[in-house]
Design a protein around this motif. Structure first.
Motif, PDB file in Angstrom:
ATOM      1  N   GLY A  97      -9.867   4.528   2.991  1.00 49.81           N
ATOM      2  CA  GLY A  97     -10.735   3.512   2.402  1.00 49.81           C
ATOM      3  C   GLY A  97     -10.052   2.164   2.390  1.00 49.81           C
ATOM      4  O   GLY A  97      -9.589   1.687   3.413  1.00 49.81           O
ATOM      5  N   ASP A  98      -9.952   1.566   1.186  1.00 49.84           N
ATOM      6  CA  ASP A  98      -9.338   0.249   1.084  1.00 49.84           C
ATOM      7  C   ASP A  98      -7.885   0.319   0.629  1.00 49.84           C
ATOM      8  O   ASP A  98      -7.312  -0.680   0.192  1.00 49.84           O
ATOM      9  CB  ASP A  98     -10.149  -0.651   0.149  1.00 49.84           C
ATOM     10  CG  ASP A  98     -10.203  -0.115  -1.276  1.00 49.84           C
ATOM     11  OD1 ASP A  98      -9.740   1.033  -1.507  1.00 49.84           O
ATOM     12  OD2 ASP A  98     -10.693  -0.832  -2.161  1.00 49.84           O
ATOM     13  N   LYS A  99      -7.277   1.515   0.726  1.00 45.25           N
ATOM     14  CA  LYS A  99      -5.891   1.702   0.305  1.00 45.25           C
ATOM     15  C   LYS A  99      -5.060   2.189   1.478  1.00 45.25           C
ATOM     16  O   LYS A  99      -5.561   2.872   2.373  1.00 45.25           O
ATOM     17  CB  LYS A  99      -5.802   2.716  -0.832  1.00 45.25           C
ATOM     18  CG  LYS A  99      -6.534   2.297  -2.084  1.00 45.25           C
ATOM     19  CD  LYS A  99      -6.458   3.374  -3.126  1.00 45.25           C
ATOM     20  CE  LYS A  99      -7.290   2.992  -4.344  1.00 45.25           C
ATOM     21  NZ  LYS A  99      -7.359   4.084  -5.308  1.00 45.25           N
ATOM     22  N   ALA A 100      -3.790   1.847   1.440  1.00 49.09           N
ATOM     23  CA  ALA A 100      -2.862   2.310   2.474  1.00 49.09           C
ATOM     24  C   ALA A 100      -1.482   2.476   1.853  1.00 49.09           C
ATOM     25  O   ALA A 100      -1.165   1.862   0.828  1.00 49.09           O
ATOM     26  CB  ALA A 100      -2.810   1.328   3.638  1.00 49.09           C
ATOM     27  N   VAL A 101      -0.672   3.300   2.501  1.00 42.90           N
ATOM     28  CA  VAL A 101       0.685   3.543   2.037  1.00 42.90           C
ATOM     29  C   VAL A 101       1.544   3.933   3.237  1.00 42.90           C
ATOM     30  O   VAL A 101       1.039   4.487   4.215  1.00 42.90           O
ATOM     31  CB  VAL A 101       0.707   4.642   0.944  1.00 42.90           C
ATOM     32  CG1 VAL A 101       0.340   5.997   1.502  1.00 42.90           C
ATOM     33  CG2 VAL A 101       2.037   4.710   0.232  1.00 42.90           C
ATOM     34  N   ILE A 102       2.817   3.605   3.150  1.00 39.75           N
ATOM     35  CA  ILE A 102       3.777   4.067   4.145  1.00 39.75           C
ATOM     36  C   ILE A 102       4.315   5.407   3.651  1.00 39.75           C
ATOM     37  O   ILE A 102       4.762   5.516   2.511  1.00 39.75           O
ATOM     38  CB  ILE A 102       4.920   3.051   4.343  1.00 39.75           C
ATOM     39  CG1 ILE A 102       4.347   1.737   4.906  1.00 39.75           C
ATOM     40  CG2 ILE A 102       5.995   3.615   5.275  1.00 39.75           C
ATOM     41  CD1 ILE A 102       5.335   0.601   4.985  1.00 39.75           C
ATOM     42  N   GLY A 103       4.248   6.414   4.489  1.00 39.79           N
ATOM     43  CA  GLY A 103       4.632   7.778   4.107  1.00 39.79           C
ATOM     44  C   GLY A 103       6.127   8.012   4.122  1.00 39.79           C
ATOM     45  O   GLY A 103       6.616   8.902   4.802  1.00 39.79           O
ATOM     46  N   ARG A 104       6.859   7.238   3.376  1.00 39.94           N
ATOM     47  CA  ARG A 104       8.301   7.406   3.235  1.00 39.94           C
ATOM     48  C   ARG A 104       8.638   7.326   1.761  1.00 39.94           C
ATOM     49  O   ARG A 104       8.619   6.218   1.212  1.00 39.94           O
ATOM     50  CB  ARG A 104       9.058   6.333   4.014  1.00 39.94           C
ATOM     51  CG  ARG A 104       8.924   6.523   5.499  1.00 39.94           C
ATOM     52  CD  ARG A 104       9.753   5.522   6.263  1.00 39.94           C
ATOM     53  NE  ARG A 104       9.786   5.915   7.654  1.00 39.94           N
ATOM     54  CZ  ARG A 104      10.696   6.706   8.204  1.00 39.94           C
ATOM     55  NH1 ARG A 104      11.656   7.185   7.467  1.00 39.94           N
ATOM     56  NH2 ARG A 104      10.657   7.005   9.463  1.00 39.94           N
ATOM     57  N   PRO A 105       8.888   8.429   1.113  1.00 34.05           N
ATOM     58  CA  PRO A 105       8.822   9.802   1.607  1.00 34.05           C
ATOM     59  C   PRO A 105       7.378  10.248   1.812  1.00 34.05           C
ATOM     60  O   PRO A 105       6.452   9.605   1.286  1.00 34.05           O
ATOM     61  CB  PRO A 105       9.512  10.607   0.502  1.00 34.05           C
ATOM     62  CG  PRO A 105       9.235   9.837  -0.745  1.00 34.05           C
ATOM     63  CD  PRO A 105       9.227   8.374  -0.327  1.00 34.05           C
TER      64      PRO A 105
END
Length: 113
Positions: A97-105
């Protein structure tokens, strides 16, 4: 729908993808080294992350060291550089949707699910 900008050669990216699959998320996997995102697409993703282009640069990559280290570019110029050199984009990036994140961790992706 969850989109993951994925590099199969990266263990954190593979772990994040596995975690999303375990959670039963409907996925769109973008192998961004094969299908480089446009500068506009990157801008949209960065807006969702709340980050500037330089904050998601992989400065340890040889192409960065050889061509871009110590140089100053505008945000729009960095976006174009990243689109042309997708190896410079931090990974994995997960968007819902309107959210994002870097998968670290990798567990960070749970914040947006």
């Amino acid at each position: 729908m969850v989109t993951i900008y994925h590099n199969n050669r990266c263990s954190k990216s593979r772990q994040t993808l596995d975690l999303l699959r375990e959670k039963g998320e409907k996925l769109q996997v973008v192998e961004y080294l094969k299908e480089a995102p446009s500068a506009e697409e990157l801008k949209s993703v960065l807006n969702k992350l709340g980050l500037k282009p330089e904050q998601v640069l992989r400065k340890g990559e040889q192409v960065y060291k050889d061509s871009f280290a110590g140089k100053s570019y505008s945000d729009d110029e960095w976006l174009q550089i990243m689109s042309e050199n997708p190896i410079l984009i931090e990974r994995p990036i997960v968007v819902k949707g309107d959210k994002a994140v870097i998968g670290r961790p990798p567990e960070k992706v749970l914040d947006i699910l």
